[in-house]
Design a protein around this motif. Structure first.
Motif, mmCIF file in Angstrom:
data_model
loop_
_atom_site.group_PDB
_atom_site.id
_atom_site.type_symbol
_atom_site.label_atom_id
_atom_site.label_comp_id
_atom_site.label_asym_id
_atom_site.label_seq_id
_atom_site.Cartn_x
_atom_site.Cartn_y
_atom_site.Cartn_z
ATOM 1 N N TYR A 1 8.078 3.427 0.915
ATOM 2 C CA TYR A 1 8.187 3.934 -0.458
ATOM 3 C C TYR A 1 9.635 3.898 -0.937
ATOM 4 C CZ TYR A 1 8.255 7.137 -4.398
ATOM 5 O OH TYR A 1 8.464 7.692 -5.639
ATOM 6 N N LEU A 2 10.551 4.370 -0.106
ATOM 7 C CA LEU A 2 11.957 4.378 -0.503
ATOM 8 C C LEU A 2 12.483 2.955 -0.669
ATOM 9 C CD1 LEU A 2 13.297 7.244 1.786
ATOM 10 C CD2 LEU A 2 12.824 7.341 -0.677
ATOM 11 N N GLY A 3 12.025 2.053 0.211
ATOM 12 C CA GLY A 3 12.462 0.672 0.102
ATOM 13 C C GLY A 3 12.003 0.005 -1.183
ATOM 14 N N GLU A 4 10.857 0.421 -1.698
ATOM 15 C CA GLU A 4 10.321 -0.180 -2.917
ATOM 16 C C GLU A 4 10.826 0.507 -4.184
ATOM 17 O OE1 GLU A 4 6.128 0.155 -2.294
ATOM 18 O OE2 GLU A 4 5.999 -1.682 -1.098
ATOM 19 N N ASN A 5 11.376 1.721 -4.053
ATOM 20 C CA ASN A 5 11.693 2.504 -5.244
ATOM 21 C C ASN A 5 13.138 2.994 -5.320
ATOM 22 O OD1 ASN A 5 8.887 3.043 -6.654
ATOM 23 N ND2 ASN A 5 8.545 3.314 -4.458
ATOM 24 N N TRP A 6 13.995 2.616 -4.344
ATOM 25 C CA TRP A 6 15.329 3.204 -4.303
ATOM 26 C C TRP A 6 16.172 2.901 -5.540
ATOM 27 C CZ3 TRP A 6 19.802 0.309 -4.492
ATOM 28 C CH2 TRP A 6 19.686 -1.060 -4.232
ATOM 29 N N ILE B 1 9.780 12.242 -4.430
ATOM 30 C CA ILE B 1 9.465 11.599 -3.151
ATOM 31 C C ILE B 1 8.491 12.452 -2.350
ATOM 32 C CG2 ILE B 1 10.405 10.739 -0.977
ATOM 33 C CD1 ILE B 1 13.104 10.395 -2.474
ATOM 34 N N ALA B 2 8.795 13.742 -2.242
ATOM 35 C CA ALA B 2 7.956 14.633 -1.437
ATOM 36 C C ALA B 2 6.528 14.684 -1.972
ATOM 37 C CB ALA B 2 8.566 16.036 -1.408
ATOM 38 N N ALA B 3 6.385 14.629 -3.302
ATOM 39 C CA ALA B 3 5.051 14.686 -3.902
ATOM 40 C C ALA B 3 4.201 13.495 -3.492
ATOM 41 C CB ALA B 3 5.174 14.752 -5.427
ATOM 42 N N GLN B 4 4.825 12.363 -3.219
ATOM 43 C CA GLN B 4 4.084 11.181 -2.796
ATOM 44 C C GLN B 4 3.366 11.399 -1.469
ATOM 45 O OE1 GLN B 4 3.751 8.173 -4.435
ATOM 46 N NE2 GLN B 4 4.807 9.143 -6.165
ATOM 47 N N PHE B 5 3.862 12.365 -0.660
ATOM 48 C CA PHE B 5 3.319 12.588 0.670
ATOM 49 C C PHE B 5 2.696 13.974 0.843
ATOM 50 C CE2 PHE B 5 6.629 9.418 0.768
ATOM 51 C CZ PHE B 5 5.955 8.364 1.373
ATOM 52 N N SER C 1 19.427 11.930 5.578
ATOM 53 C CA SER C 1 18.558 12.426 4.516
ATOM 54 C C SER C 1 17.953 11.258 3.751
ATOM 55 C CB SER C 1 19.370 13.296 3.559
ATOM 56 O OG SER C 1 20.293 12.497 2.839
ATOM 57 N N PRO C 2 16.894 11.515 2.969
ATOM 58 C CA PRO C 2 16.358 10.449 2.115
ATOM 59 C C PRO C 2 17.415 9.865 1.177
ATOM 60 C CG PRO C 2 14.807 12.277 2.217
ATOM 61 C CD PRO C 2 16.062 12.744 2.902
ATOM 62 N N LYS C 3 18.282 10.706 0.640
ATOM 63 C CA LYS C 3 19.330 10.224 -0.251
ATOM 64 C C LYS C 3 20.293 9.304 0.483
ATOM 65 C CE LYS C 3 22.910 11.844 -3.444
ATOM 66 N NZ LYS C 3 23.558 13.046 -4.046
ATOM 67 N N GLN C 4 20.661 9.684 1.700
ATOM 68 C CA GLN C 4 21.556 8.832 2.492
ATOM 69 C C GLN C 4 20.889 7.508 2.852
ATOM 70 O OE1 GLN C 4 22.218 11.874 5.451
ATOM 71 N NE2 GLN C 4 24.394 12.000 4.946
ATOM 72 N N TYR C 5 19.580 7.552 3.118
ATOM 73 C CA TYR C 5 18.875 6.315 3.430
ATOM 74 C C TYR C 5 18.867 5.382 2.226
ATOM 75 C CZ TYR C 5 15.280 2.974 4.695
ATOM 76 O OH TYR C 5 14.604 1.802 4.945
ATOM 77 N N MET C 6 18.625 5.921 1.043
ATOM 78 C CA MET C 6 18.654 5.069 -0.148
ATOM 79 C C MET C 6 20.049 4.488 -0.366
ATOM 80 S SD MET C 6 16.065 6.820 -2.946
ATOM 81 C CE MET C 6 16.680 8.501 -2.812
ATOM 82 N N SER C 7 21.073 5.242 -0.008
ATOM 83 C CA SER C 7 22.432 4.722 -0.093
ATOM 84 C C SER C 7 22.623 3.548 0.862
ATOM 85 C CB SER C 7 23.443 5.826 0.223
ATOM 86 O OG SER C 7 24.764 5.325 0.215
ATOM 87 N N SER C 8 22.033 3.650 2.072
ATOM 88 C CA SER C 8 22.158 2.547 3.024
ATOM 89 C C SER C 8 21.438 1.307 2.513
ATOM 90 C CB SER C 8 21.615 2.958 4.399
ATOM 91 O OG SER C 8 20.196 2.991 4.425
ATOM 92 N N LEU C 9 20.347 1.485 1.770
ATOM 93 C CA LEU C 9 19.659 0.341 1.171
ATOM 94 C C LEU C 9 20.544 -0.310 0.108
ATOM 95 C CD1 LEU C 9 16.037 1.750 0.752
ATOM 96 C CD2 LEU C 9 16.855 0.161 2.493
ATOM 97 N N ALA C 10 21.297 0.511 -0.605
ATOM 98 C CA ALA C 10 22.222 -0.044 -1.586
ATOM 99 C C ALA C 10 23.283 -0.892 -0.905
ATOM 100 C CB ALA C 10 22.877 1.088 -2.386
ATOM 101 N N VAL D 1 6.454 -5.260 10.905
ATOM 102 C CA VAL D 1 7.603 -5.119 10.023
ATOM 103 C C VAL D 1 7.877 -3.656 9.699
ATOM 104 C CG1 VAL D 1 8.482 -5.659 7.712
ATOM 105 C CG2 VAL D 1 7.316 -7.410 9.051
ATOM 106 N N ARG D 2 6.837 -2.863 9.563
ATOM 107 C CA ARG D 2 7.026 -1.442 9.268
ATOM 108 C C ARG D 2 7.828 -0.763 10.373
ATOM 109 N NH1 ARG D 2 2.491 3.244 8.403
ATOM 110 N NH2 ARG D 2 2.022 2.702 10.546
ATOM 111 N N ARG D 3 7.538 -1.109 11.613
ATOM 112 C CA ARG D 3 8.270 -0.518 12.729
ATOM 113 C C ARG D 3 9.714 -1.028 12.768
ATOM 114 N NH1 ARG D 3 4.439 -0.602 15.999
ATOM 115 N NH2 ARG D 3 4.002 1.633 16.121
#
Length: 300
Positions: A24-29, A38-42, A60-69, A280-282
């Motif tokens: 989800y984060l990879g598709e929406n970051w 994000i939490a509502a999705q799960f 954190s989720p925010k830090q992960y989205m930063s790493s995707l950036a 790929v998910r793993r």
């Protein structure tokens, strides 16, 4: 960054939800979704999701989205954009941010190699891992195989992600790597072994049995620092096998020890996350967890 890590059993149980969260984060970051969204999705409260994600991934989720950036910036740079242009494109504060996550870690050293497991007695069994239930193959000399059990195929509809190996297939997959070995099943020993090798700070002895070429490639994988990836061609060059990218891809796919020999850091020439033997998910989950390690090690 400090947080209390989940137990290995809890990390194993959390894997499927966390893997879905990473998708989800990879598709929406790029839309910068907030924690509530994000939490509502799960179906979780924001506090529960934040705690579970951070304790599982190490960031954190925010830090992960930063790493995707950061990863997006890397792709843009490979396509010819300047550092400054890449910084603006992914909305980071400045060029120095592009280098925050590239922290090298000491590589593991593989054990003395044999040939096909001949004259070796191995134990096989299942146990918890941070990436779901694992199948472990090991001897007194160290870990010889690590794969994963999936009760259901991964989510259909995403290229390269319809992968799942039920228990019997996962056991057969690993055992087939060592046709000359005497393999005996013991789930209790396997679970105990998993606890030891996934403990914080553990040094994992590896006992590799394969052809000389494959061992060269596996050693080259061990030299890829945490937080970095290489194409098959780059792995081939690092192993002294210039021009053997195709054969290198086959050797990477034949790697018997997932995670600890980091074949998840090897990418095809287009840089996409595909063709991972255990899904790929793993692979995405492994790279995300390593992003947590980089964040923890980064200077404050």
């Amino acid at each position: 960054m400090t947080h209390t890590a989940l137990s290995l059993d809890d990390r194993c149980k959390a894997y499927n939800r966390m893997a879905d969260a990473l998708v989800y984060l990879g598709e929406n970051w790029k839309g910068r979704p907030g924690l509530n969204e994000i939490a509502a999705q799960f179906g979780l409260s924001p506090a529960h999701f934040q705690k579970e994600f951070t304790r599982w991934a190490g960031i954190s989720p925010k830090q992960y989205m930063s790493s995707l950036a950061h990863a997006e910036a890397g792709d843009l740079l490979r396509q010819g954009a300047s550092v400054l242009e890449a910084s603006y494109e992914v909305e980071v504060s400045g060029p120095s941010r592009l280098h925050d996550l590239f922290i090298a870690h000491e590589a593991l050293t593989p054990g003395e190699a044999g040939s096909g497991g001949r004259d070796v007695t191995l134990t096989i069994g299942k146990g918890p891992t941070p990436f779901g239930t694992g199948v472990l193959l090991f001897s007194d000399r160290g870990l010889s195989g690590l794969g994963f059990i999936d009760d259901q195929p991964e989510t259909a509809g995403r290229a390269g992600e319809h992968v799942g190996r039920p228990e019997q297939a996962a056991f057969a997959d690993l055992a087939s790597r060592y046709p000359n070995a005497d393999i005996r099943r013991d789930d209790t020993k396997a679970a105990d072994f998993a606890d030891r090798i996934f403990a914080p700070g553990a040094r994992v002895p590896l006992a590799l049995y394969g052809t000389p070429f494959r061992r060269q490639i596996w050693r080259a994988l061990l030299e890829i620092p945490v937080g970095e990836t290489r194409t098959y061609g780059e792995v081939a060059r690092a192993a002294g096998r210039e021009g053997a990218a195709r054969a290198t891809g086959t050797a990477v796919g034949a790697n018997p020890i997932s995670w600890f020999i980091p074949c998840h850091r090897a990418l095809a020439s287009d840089g996409r996350l595909h063709n991972y033997h255990w899904g790929v998910r793993r692979k995405r989950a492994m790279l995300a967890m390593e992003a947590g390690y980089r964040e923890a090690e980064a200077p404050s």
